[in-house]
Design an enzyme around this catalytic site. Sequence first.
Site, short mmCIF file in Angstrom:
data_model
loop_
_atom_site.label_atom_id
_atom_site.label_comp_id
_atom_site.label_asym_id
_atom_site.label_seq_id
_atom_site.Cartn_x
_atom_site.Cartn_y
_atom_site.Cartn_z
CE LYS A 48 -4.33 -1.64 0.40
NZ LYS A 48 -5.44 -1.26 -0.49
CB SER A 73 -9.26 -2.99 7.16
OG SER A 73 -8.34 -3.40 6.17
#
Length: 314
Positions: A48, A73
Amino acid sequence: MELVSVDDVWSASADITGQVLRTPLMRAPWDAELWLKAESLQPVGSFKLRGATHAVARLTAEQRSAGVVTHSSGNHGLALAHAATATGVPCRVVVPEGAPAAKVDRIRAFGVEVVTVPPPRRASAAQQIATETGAVLVPPFDDRRVIAGQGTIGLEIVADLPDVDVVLVPVGGGGLSSGVATAVRALRPAAAVIGVEPELAADTRDSLAAGSVVSWGEERTYRTCADGLRLPPSALTLAHLLERLDGIVTVTEDEIRAALSRLVRDARLVVEPSAAVAVAARLFRRAELPAGRTAAVVTGGNVEPAALAAALAD
């Protein structure tokens, strides 16, 4: 809908050079035709960081002053917190209740504001903060900048394994698979890019079959241990996948845990369940996959100690 191009991915590569680790493509000790793209080795423990770093790099001076906000999350929030604080950009992260504590604690450690909401409210809460504060919303996958950033993984796989035949990519919201498929399709057209998702969160499989976004709802997808793969694709990512993904397979919870154990024990990689799904497909769904030299994206290593211990105990 305009799709991300390989030129966009090359631009992202230039933006993130020196800020994101160029992770190794490791030969799997148990499989002579399997290589592991170890994104778990990134400074924040997941791929990410690529999309988040590219998104922050594209902010204007005015936008940098207003800051950024996202919902996550864990891994995308952690990546955005890292990328934003490294450049002095204010950051807020909305996390759903029940998100892994190991990830949320690391987000807080960056000193950013963390807002916890029920899972169905995560996206709307982030949008509300953006509206009220002027912060730039950087979604975890429904964003061209993020897709292009994640696509740099595909550039690196083809550079390190030019004759790759198959690339296996975990699929949640579809940002990673969209970007990787974009890069691989452009640079190695003969290779097949196959998405992999949990049987208990197979929104993308159903969306591809329907030709439009199908959402299972988080009350169903929260059953999977692969917490990073619980969201459906967006219209933007599905458009990429319909055009550029060559197929999709699903794996069971037991198969995910077994693959996690194999990665830890034999590859010496600490990984989270979401990161093990591509390897699970190679281990247990090989008959459903094209043959040949295969690269599996191992997406992250931010695993709860209890989950890791349980997988290794099986």
